[in-house]
Design a protein around this motif. Structure first.
Motif, PDB file in Angstrom:
ATOM      1  N   GLU A 107     -15.922  -2.416  19.149  1.00 55.61           N
ATOM      2  CA  GLU A 107     -16.678  -3.460  18.465  1.00 55.61           C
ATOM      3  C   GLU A 107     -15.892  -3.861  17.236  1.00 55.61           C
ATOM      4  N   MET A 108     -15.879  -5.158  16.954  1.00 60.35           N
ATOM      5  CA  MET A 108     -15.258  -5.661  15.732  1.00 60.35           C
ATOM      6  C   MET A 108     -16.359  -6.216  14.844  1.00 60.35           C
ATOM      7  N   HIS A 109     -16.278  -5.873  13.554  1.00 63.37           N
ATOM      8  CA  HIS A 109     -17.317  -6.274  12.615  1.00 63.37           C
ATOM      9  C   HIS A 109     -16.695  -6.837  11.345  1.00 63.37           C
ATOM     10  N   TRP A 110     -17.403  -7.784  10.750  1.00 61.41           N
ATOM     11  CA  TRP A 110     -17.076  -8.222   9.409  1.00 61.41           C
ATOM     12  C   TRP A 110     -17.733  -7.249   8.448  1.00 61.41           C
ATOM     13  N   CYS A 111     -17.050  -6.941   7.351  1.00 63.12           N
ATOM     14  CA  CYS A 111     -17.655  -6.123   6.306  1.00 63.12           C
ATOM     15  C   CYS A 111     -17.323  -6.747   4.953  1.00 63.12           C
ATOM     16  N   HIS A 112     -18.179  -6.525   4.017  1.00 60.99           N
ATOM     17  CA  HIS A 112     -17.940  -6.989   2.656  1.00 60.99           C
ATOM     18  C   HIS A 112     -16.795  -6.173   2.061  1.00 60.99           C
ATOM     19  N   ARG A 113     -16.021  -6.800   1.193  1.00 60.92           N
ATOM     20  CA  ARG A 113     -14.881  -6.098   0.593  1.00 60.92           C
ATOM     21  C   ARG A 113     -15.296  -4.792  -0.086  1.00 60.92           C
ATOM     22  N   SER A 114     -16.508  -4.714  -0.597  1.00 60.19           N
ATOM     23  CA  SER A 114     -16.960  -3.486  -1.263  1.00 60.19           C
ATOM     24  C   SER A 114     -17.025  -2.307  -0.292  1.00 60.19           C
ATOM     25  N   HIS A 115     -17.073  -2.571   1.009  1.00 63.58           N
ATOM     26  CA  HIS A 115     -17.062  -1.500   2.012  1.00 63.58           C
ATOM     27  C   HIS A 115     -15.650  -1.204   2.495  1.00 63.58           C
ATOM     28  N   ASN A 116     -14.698  -1.956   2.013  1.00 66.78           N
ATOM     29  CA  ASN A 116     -13.323  -1.889   2.488  1.00 66.78           C
ATOM     30  C   ASN A 116     -12.351  -1.599   1.343  1.00 66.78           C
ATOM     31  N   THR A 117     -12.857  -0.985   0.283  1.00 64.41           N
ATOM     32  CA  THR A 117     -12.049  -0.867  -0.935  1.00 64.41           C
ATOM     33  C   THR A 117     -10.787  -0.022  -0.754  1.00 64.41           C
ATOM     34  N   ARG A 118     -10.852   1.052   0.017  1.00 60.94           N
ATOM     35  CA  ARG A 118      -9.668   1.908   0.151  1.00 60.94           C
ATOM     36  C   ARG A 118      -8.543   1.161   0.883  1.00 60.94           C
ATOM     37  N   ALA A 119      -8.863   0.479   1.978  1.00 60.41           N
ATOM     38  CA  ALA A 119      -7.837  -0.298   2.690  1.00 60.41           C
ATOM     39  C   ALA A 119      -7.298  -1.398   1.785  1.00 60.41           C
ATOM     40  N   HIS A 120      -8.174  -2.015   1.013  1.00 65.79           N
ATOM     41  CA  HIS A 120      -7.762  -3.063   0.078  1.00 65.79           C
ATOM     42  C   HIS A 120      -6.794  -2.503  -0.967  1.00 65.79           C
ATOM     43  N   ASP A 121      -7.133  -1.359  -1.547  1.00 63.47           N
ATOM     44  CA  ASP A 121      -6.270  -0.737  -2.554  1.00 63.47           C
ATOM     45  C   ASP A 121      -4.906  -0.357  -1.968  1.00 63.47           C
ATOM     46  N   LEU A 122      -4.901   0.149  -0.752  1.00 67.37           N
ATOM     47  CA  LEU A 122      -3.640   0.502  -0.095  1.00 67.37           C
ATOM     48  C   LEU A 122      -2.783  -0.730   0.146  1.00 67.37           C
ATOM     49  N   ALA A 123      -3.409  -1.832   0.544  1.00 66.91           N
ATOM     50  CA  ALA A 123      -2.672  -3.077   0.779  1.00 66.91           C
ATOM     51  C   ALA A 123      -2.063  -3.607  -0.516  1.00 66.91           C
ATOM     52  N   LYS A 124      -2.839  -3.585  -1.590  1.00 62.12           N
ATOM     53  CA  LYS A 124      -2.316  -4.050  -2.881  1.00 62.12           C
ATOM     54  C   LYS A 124      -1.150  -3.177  -3.346  1.00 62.12           C
ATOM     55  N   ALA A 125      -1.281  -1.871  -3.184  1.00 60.16           N
ATOM     56  CA  ALA A 125      -0.198  -0.962  -3.583  1.00 60.16           C
ATOM     57  C   ALA A 125       1.071  -1.244  -2.773  1.00 60.16           C
ATOM     58  N   ALA A 126       0.922  -1.523  -1.494  1.00 61.16           N
ATOM     59  CA  ALA A 126       2.086  -1.839  -0.658  1.00 61.16           C
ATOM     60  C   ALA A 126       2.748  -3.131  -1.111  1.00 61.16           C
ATOM     61  N   LEU A 127       1.942  -4.143  -1.464  1.00 62.07           N
ATOM     62  CA  LEU A 127       2.515  -5.393  -1.952  1.00 62.07           C
ATOM     63  C   LEU A 127       3.264  -5.165  -3.260  1.00 62.07           C
ATOM     64  N   TYR A 128       2.706  -4.369  -4.165  1.00 64.05           N
ATOM     65  CA  TYR A 128       3.394  -4.064  -5.428  1.00 64.05           C
ATOM     66  C   TYR A 128       4.707  -3.322  -5.155  1.00 64.05           C
ATOM     67  N   GLU A 129       4.686  -2.433  -4.188  1.00 63.77           N
ATOM     68  CA  GLU A 129       5.915  -1.711  -3.838  1.00 63.77           C
ATOM     69  C   GLU A 129       6.980  -2.680  -3.312  1.00 63.77           C
ATOM     70  N   ALA A 130       6.555  -3.632  -2.496  1.00 63.04           N
ATOM     71  CA  ALA A 130       7.501  -4.633  -1.983  1.00 63.04           C
ATOM     72  C   ALA A 130       8.123  -5.430  -3.123  1.00 63.04           C
ATOM     73  N   ARG A 131       7.314  -5.813  -4.090  1.00 64.66           N
ATOM     74  CA  ARG A 131       7.821  -6.561  -5.240  1.00 64.66           C
ATOM     75  C   ARG A 131       8.804  -5.727  -6.055  1.00 64.66           C
ATOM     76  N   ASP A 132       8.489  -4.447  -6.252  1.00 67.64           N
ATOM     77  CA  ASP A 132       9.364  -3.562  -7.015  1.00 67.64           C
ATOM     78  C   ASP A 132      10.705  -3.341  -6.323  1.00 67.64           C
ATOM     79  N   ARG A 133      10.686  -3.199  -5.028  1.00 63.26           N
ATOM     80  CA  ARG A 133      11.916  -2.956  -4.267  1.00 63.26           C
ATOM     81  C   ARG A 133      12.788  -4.202  -4.166  1.00 63.26           C
ATOM     82  N   LYS A 134      12.168  -5.361  -4.223  1.00 69.40           N
ATOM     83  CA  LYS A 134      12.886  -6.627  -4.083  1.00 69.40           C
ATOM     84  C   LYS A 134      13.726  -6.922  -5.329  1.00 69.40           C
ATOM     85  N   ILE A 135      13.285  -6.427  -6.458  1.00 67.87           N
ATOM     86  CA  ILE A 135      13.962  -6.747  -7.724  1.00 67.87           C
ATOM     87  C   ILE A 135      15.321  -6.113  -7.812  1.00 67.87           C
TER      88      ILE A 135
END
Length: 135
Positions: A107-135
Motif C-alpha cells: 500500500e502507498m500512502h500520503w503522510c504529513h511531513r510531521s510523520h516523516n521527519t527522520r527521512a526528511h532530516d536524512l535527505a537534508k543532511a545528504a544534500l548538505y553533504e553533497a554541497r560540502d563535497r562539491k566545493i
C-alpha cells in the motif's frame, strides 16, 4: 509474513538531490545518499522512493507486505494511481511496480511531513553533504 514500513523523502538543491529513507519491520534501517544533477522536486521524491524500495526489496521475501509513506501526494498518483502515465513517468511507474513485485502486497500512502521527519532530516543532511563535497 512480515510487514515492512518505508518512509522516504527528498531535499532538492540547485546541483544535487539528497534522498533519505527509514525502513522498519523485520529490519530497522535508515539511510541517505546524494545524487548530483538537476532534479525537480517530484523527480527528487521519486529518487528517494526508489532508494527506499530498493533497500526494502533486498531484505524482503515474497510473503512480506510493504506499507510505503511519502509526503508528496502527486507522486503516489504518478507511480501508483488509477490513471495511466506517459513518457518518462510510465517508465518510472514500471520501476516502482518491479520493486514492489517482491512483496505479497503493498500500500502507498500520503503522510504529513510531521510523520516523516527522520527521512526528511536524512535527505537534508545528504544534500548538505553533497554541497560540502562539491566545493
Amino acid at each position: 509474513m512480515e510487514t515492512f514500513t518505508v518512509y522516504t523523502d527528498a531535499s532538492t538543491g540547485d546541483e544535487a538531490v539528497g534522498v533519505g529513507y527509514t525502513i522498519s519491520g523485520p529490519i530497522d534501517i535508515e539511510g541517505s545518499k546524494y545524487i548530483y544533477g538537476r532534479f525537480t522536486s517530484m523527480e527528487g521524491e521519486f529518487q528517494a522512493l526508489i532508494e527506499g524500495l530498493r533497500i526494502a526489496r533486498f531484505h524482503a521475501t515474497e510473503h512480506d507486505v510493504c506499507h510505503v509513506y511519502v509526503d508528496v501526494e502527486p507522486l503516489i498518483e504518478k507511480v501508483d494511481g488509477p490513471h495511466p502515465t506517459f513518457g518518462i513517468w510510465q517508465q518510472r511507474r514500471a520501476s516502482v511496480e518491479w520493486l514492489l513485485s517482491r512483496f505479497r502486497s503493498y500500500e502507498m500512502h500520503w503522510c504529513h511531513r510531521s510523520h516523516n521527519t527522520r527521512a526528511h532530516d536524512l535527505a537534508k543532511a545528504a544534500l548538505y553533504e553533497a554541497r560540502d563535497r562539491k566545493i
